[in-house]
Design an enzyme around this catalytic site. Structure first.
Site, PDB file in Angstrom:
ATOM      1  N   ARG A 117       0.816  -1.237   0.000  1.00 22.69           N
ATOM      2  CA  ARG A 117       0.000   0.000   0.000  1.00 22.69           C
ATOM      3  C   ARG A 117       0.840   1.274   0.000  1.00 22.69           C
ATOM      4  O   ARG A 117       0.371   2.345   0.372  1.00 22.69           O
ATOM      5  CB  ARG A 117      -0.976   0.018   1.165  1.00 22.69           C
ATOM      6  CG  ARG A 117      -1.975  -1.109   1.107  1.00 22.69           C
ATOM      7  CD  ARG A 117      -3.278  -0.769   1.784  1.00 22.69           C
ATOM      8  NE  ARG A 117      -4.228  -1.838   1.571  1.00 22.69           N
ATOM      9  CZ  ARG A 117      -4.284  -2.953   2.303  1.00 22.69           C
ATOM     10  NH1 ARG A 117      -3.456  -3.111   3.324  1.00 22.69           N
ATOM     11  NH2 ARG A 117      -5.160  -3.875   2.032  1.00 22.69           N
ATOM     12  N   LYS A 139       3.834  11.350 -11.220  1.00 22.82           N
ATOM     13  CA  LYS A 139       3.023  10.502 -12.095  1.00 22.82           C
ATOM     14  C   LYS A 139       3.741   9.170 -12.279  1.00 22.82           C
ATOM     15  O   LYS A 139       4.919   9.144 -12.648  1.00 22.82           O
ATOM     16  CB  LYS A 139       2.837  11.157 -13.464  1.00 22.82           C
ATOM     17  CG  LYS A 139       1.735  12.186 -13.495  1.00 22.82           C
ATOM     18  CD  LYS A 139       1.456  12.567 -14.935  1.00 22.82           C
ATOM     19  CE  LYS A 139       0.396  13.632 -15.023  1.00 22.82           C
ATOM     20  NZ  LYS A 139       0.178  14.056 -16.409  1.00 22.82           N
ATOM     21  N   GLU A 181      11.236  17.475 -25.080  1.00 21.43           N
ATOM     22  CA  GLU A 181      10.454  17.826 -23.876  1.00 21.43           C
ATOM     23  C   GLU A 181      10.892  19.201 -23.350  1.00 21.43           C
ATOM     24  O   GLU A 181      10.095  19.923 -22.749  1.00 21.43           O
ATOM     25  CB  GLU A 181      10.625  16.768 -22.769  1.00 21.43           C
ATOM     26  CG  GLU A 181       9.839  15.486 -22.979  1.00 21.43           C
ATOM     27  CD  GLU A 181       8.344  15.578 -22.625  1.00 21.43           C
ATOM     28  OE1 GLU A 181       7.860  16.641 -22.190  1.00 21.43           O
ATOM     29  OE2 GLU A 181       7.658  14.551 -22.814  1.00 21.43           O
ATOM     30  N   LYS A 223       8.890  22.546 -14.389  1.00 22.40           N
ATOM     31  CA  LYS A 223       8.096  21.382 -13.966  1.00 22.40           C
ATOM     32  C   LYS A 223       7.740  21.493 -12.482  1.00 22.40           C
ATOM     33  O   LYS A 223       6.605  21.217 -12.077  1.00 22.40           O
ATOM     34  CB  LYS A 223       8.883  20.098 -14.243  1.00 22.40           C
ATOM     35  CG  LYS A 223       8.151  18.836 -13.878  1.00 22.40           C
ATOM     36  CD  LYS A 223       7.321  18.287 -15.004  1.00 22.40           C
ATOM     37  CE  LYS A 223       6.312  17.246 -14.519  1.00 22.40           C
ATOM     38  NZ  LYS A 223       6.378  15.968 -15.162  1.00 22.40           N
ATOM     39  N   GLU A 233      -3.369  17.629 -11.792  1.00 29.50           N
ATOM     40  CA  GLU A 233      -3.710  17.933 -13.182  1.00 29.50           C
ATOM     41  C   GLU A 233      -5.177  18.316 -13.369  1.00 29.50           C
ATOM     42  O   GLU A 233      -5.857  17.829 -14.277  1.00 29.50           O
ATOM     43  CB  GLU A 233      -3.366  16.726 -14.072  1.00 29.50           C
ATOM     44  CG  GLU A 233      -3.154  17.124 -15.527  1.00 29.50           C
ATOM     45  CD  GLU A 233      -2.746  15.952 -16.407  1.00 29.50           C
ATOM     46  OE1 GLU A 233      -1.766  15.266 -16.067  1.00 29.50           O
ATOM     47  OE2 GLU A 233      -3.404  15.742 -17.422  1.00 29.50           O
ATOM     48  N   ARG A 237      -1.444  22.110 -14.651  1.00 28.41           N
ATOM     49  CA  ARG A 237      -0.571  20.996 -15.061  1.00 28.41           C
ATOM     50  C   ARG A 237      -0.943  20.437 -16.434  1.00 28.41           C
ATOM     51  O   ARG A 237      -0.119  19.817 -17.101  1.00 28.41           O
ATOM     52  CB  ARG A 237      -0.599  19.878 -14.001  1.00 28.41           C
ATOM     53  CG  ARG A 237       0.413  18.784 -14.288  1.00 28.41           C
ATOM     54  CD  ARG A 237       0.650  17.857 -13.113  1.00 28.41           C
ATOM     55  NE  ARG A 237       1.644  16.845 -13.439  1.00 28.41           N
ATOM     56  CZ  ARG A 237       2.199  16.022 -12.575  1.00 28.41           C
ATOM     57  NH1 ARG A 237       1.869  16.094 -11.304  1.00 28.41           N
ATOM     58  NH2 ARG A 237       3.097  15.137 -12.966  1.00 28.41           N
ATOM     59  N   ASN A 241       0.916  18.736 -21.130  1.00 35.17           N
ATOM     60  CA  ASN A 241       0.550  17.733 -22.139  1.00 35.17           C
ATOM     61  C   ASN A 241       0.595  18.291 -23.557  1.00 35.17           C
ATOM     62  O   ASN A 241       0.093  17.649 -24.486  1.00 35.17           O
ATOM     63  CB  ASN A 241      -0.839  17.170 -21.833  1.00 35.17           C
ATOM     64  CG  ASN A 241      -0.813  16.372 -20.544  1.00 35.17           C
ATOM     65  OD1 ASN A 241       0.098  15.591 -20.317  1.00 35.17           O
ATOM     66  ND2 ASN A 241      -1.787  16.611 -19.687  1.00 35.17           N
ATOM     67  N   HIS A 244       1.189  15.880 -26.281  1.00 30.52           N
ATOM     68  CA  HIS A 244       1.015  14.515 -25.784  1.00 30.52           C
ATOM     69  C   HIS A 244      -0.240  13.834 -26.328  1.00 30.52           C
ATOM     70  O   HIS A 244      -0.262  12.616 -26.462  1.00 30.52           O
ATOM     71  CB  HIS A 244       0.996  14.501 -24.253  1.00 30.52           C
ATOM     72  CG  HIS A 244       2.366  14.672 -23.664  1.00 30.52           C
ATOM     73  ND1 HIS A 244       3.142  15.778 -23.904  1.00 30.52           N
ATOM     74  CD2 HIS A 244       3.106  13.863 -22.865  1.00 30.52           C
ATOM     75  CE1 HIS A 244       4.293  15.640 -23.263  1.00 30.52           C
ATOM     76  NE2 HIS A 244       4.300  14.499 -22.627  1.00 30.52           N
ATOM     77  N   HIS A 248       0.634  10.470 -27.811  1.00 30.30           N
ATOM     78  CA  HIS A 248       0.209   9.187 -27.234  1.00 30.30           C
ATOM     79  C   HIS A 248      -0.504   8.341 -28.285  1.00 30.30           C
ATOM     80  O   HIS A 248      -0.352   7.114 -28.328  1.00 30.30           O
ATOM     81  CB  HIS A 248      -0.734   9.422 -26.043  1.00 30.30           C
ATOM     82  CG  HIS A 248      -0.009   9.862 -24.803  1.00 30.30           C
ATOM     83  ND1 HIS A 248      -0.657  10.229 -23.649  1.00 30.30           N
ATOM     84  CD2 HIS A 248       1.313   9.995 -24.539  1.00 30.30           C
ATOM     85  CE1 HIS A 248       0.229  10.560 -22.727  1.00 30.30           C
ATOM     86  NE2 HIS A 248       1.432  10.439 -23.243  1.00 30.30           N
ATOM     87  N   HIS A 261       9.254   8.158 -26.626  1.00 30.52           N
ATOM     88  CA  HIS A 261       8.187   9.052 -26.159  1.00 30.52           C
ATOM     89  C   HIS A 261       8.436  10.508 -26.603  1.00 30.52           C
ATOM     90  O   HIS A 261       7.533  11.182 -27.110  1.00 30.52           O
ATOM     91  CB  HIS A 261       8.070   8.962 -24.635  1.00 30.52           C
ATOM     92  CG  HIS A 261       7.092   9.924 -24.061  1.00 30.52           C
ATOM     93  ND1 HIS A 261       5.744   9.881 -24.360  1.00 30.52           N
ATOM     94  CD2 HIS A 261       7.261  10.985 -23.235  1.00 30.52           C
ATOM     95  CE1 HIS A 261       5.129  10.869 -23.730  1.00 30.52           C
ATOM     96  NE2 HIS A 261       6.019  11.551 -23.043  1.00 30.52           N
TER      97      HIS A 261
HETATM   98  N1  GLY Z   1       4.462  14.568 -18.161  1.00 26.56           N
HETATM   99  C1  GLY Z   1       3.390  15.419 -17.861  1.00 26.56           C
HETATM  100  C2  GLY Z   1       3.162  15.610 -16.403  1.00 26.56           C
HETATM  101  O1  GLY Z   1       3.979  15.232 -15.593  1.00 26.56           O
HETATM  102  O2  GLY Z   1       2.148  16.139 -16.032  1.00 26.56           O
END
Ligand code: GLY
Length: 357
Positions: A117, A139, A181, A223, A233, A237, A241, A244, A248, A261
């Site tokens: 947990r 994340k 990035e 970041k 998010e 945040r 993306n 992305h 994706h 990526h």
């Molecule tokens: N890679 C996008 C984020 O961390 O929100």
């Protein structure tokens, strides 16, 4: 030693950017904890293991291997690693040290989030992409066949230790994937970082330490700021993306094997920039500047044989799709981005076709 605080309701920690920090890791490990488990791949260990061995000096630790490759970033691998932890005597006092690129930091972070947990994790990213993005912000997760990172959890680390010297052994393709990035960070939040990337590409591509350290520190600062403002998010945040949603879709459509990526994100940024201009959010001049700067750090692998319609269909499976409405992050100017919904599907298809050219 630039150090940036990430302050969230579920954990506050430092993201430290320091050459040679891998060989000094023990100074940053949590006191009074049980055994450490380094979670890595054999390939990362081959290139960077010696430095980490020095860094861990007298610490009590064992190693657990994950497979490399985005296509093997799957739940079954996390379960196998959890079984291995149990066999090696891990308990709730143990902690993980995630040592590798974004696939390792995502999977090890997820393993830490769910093992007994939840146990702590220290992130030690060794690729540029993981250093400026994946390892920061909590994340974690794995892919489903249906889409990227569709199973996961937020699990903030105890610390993120970023060693720009680790990039010296990084293959050029992986390095450039990480640079995309950083271009993203400049476009969405920092015009001066973007200008630096546009004007100093020769120094950046030659990995001159002064240029590399500057762009990493800027991207990590950005970041840290964004995650601190919006951990889960629900607002700011989402701008991270940029590129992305389309990216994706490209990764899932090609089985996670053809593109790194960062390369998929570069594809996505081309599509989103085109879309931003066509929908009137972005000036033609800024659009050209973004596309030209992406080209400086390209090319990405050939895009032949990919159907634009299939990518469009995949957009609706992305996590960012809410009640079937696809949300796009579009640049409004260099240094600022917005989340936009209700975009005409035909324009999205046109943007994909443009990026596929
Ligand atoms: N890679 C996008 C984020 O961390 O929100």
């Amino acid at each position: 030693m630039p150090s940036f605080r990430v302050e969230t309701p579920h954990g506050s920690y430092s993201a430290v950017v320091e050459r040679g920090i891998i060989a000094r890791v023990a100074e940053h490990l949590p006191p009074r904890r049980g055994k450490a488990f380094v979670v890595s791949t054999e390939d990362v260990w081959k290139h960077q293991g010696e430095a980490l061995e020095r860094g861990l000096a007298d610490a009590d630790y064992e190693r657990i291997w994950l497979p490399g490759g985005e296509e093997r970033k799957r739940l079954a691998q996390v379960e196998a690693a959890a079984d291995e932890l149990v066999r090696r005597g891990a308990d709730r006092s143990s902690f993980l040290l995630a040592f590798g690129g974004g696939i390792v930091t995502d999977m090890a972070g997820f393993l830490a989030a769910i093992f007994m947990r939840g146990i702590p994790v220290v992130q030690v990213p060794t690729t540029l992409l993981a250093q400026v993005d994946a390892a920061i912000g909590g994340k974690t997760g794995v892919n489903l066949v249906a889409g990227k990172n569709l199973i996961g959890s937020f699990h903030q680390p105890l610390a993120v230790l970023i060693d720009p010297a680790a990039l010296e052994t990084l293959p050029a393709r992986e390095y450039r994937a990480g640079l995309f990035e950083i271009v993203k960070a400049g476009v969405i939040r920092d015009a001066s970082l973007f200008q630096f990337l546009a004007e100093r590409s020769a120094d950046v591509l030659a990995r001159r330490p002064e240029a590399v350290d500057r762009i990493i520190a800027d991207a990590v600062r950005i970041k840290a700021e964004v995650v601190s403002a919006d951990e889960r998010e629900s607002g700011l945040r989402r701008i991270l993306n940029f590129g992305h949603t389309f990216g994706h879709a490209l990764e899932a459509e090609t089985g996670y094997t053809r593109f790194l990526h960062g390369e998929a994100v570069a594809f996505g940024m081309r599509a989103a920039t085109f879309l931003a201009e066509r929908t009137g959010y972005l000036s033609a001049q800024d659009s050209v500047e973004i596309l030209e700067t992406l080209d400086l750090y390209g090319p990405i692998p050939p895009l032949g044989g990919i159907a634009a319609g299939s990518l469009l269909a995949r957009l609706t499976h992305d996590k960012k799709t809410i009640r079937g409405d696809v949300h796009f992050v579009l640049p409004a100017r260099i240094g600022e981005a917005e989340v936009v919904s209700g975009v005409d599907e035909r324009l999205a298809l046109e943007a994909i076709r443009f990026a596929l050219l």
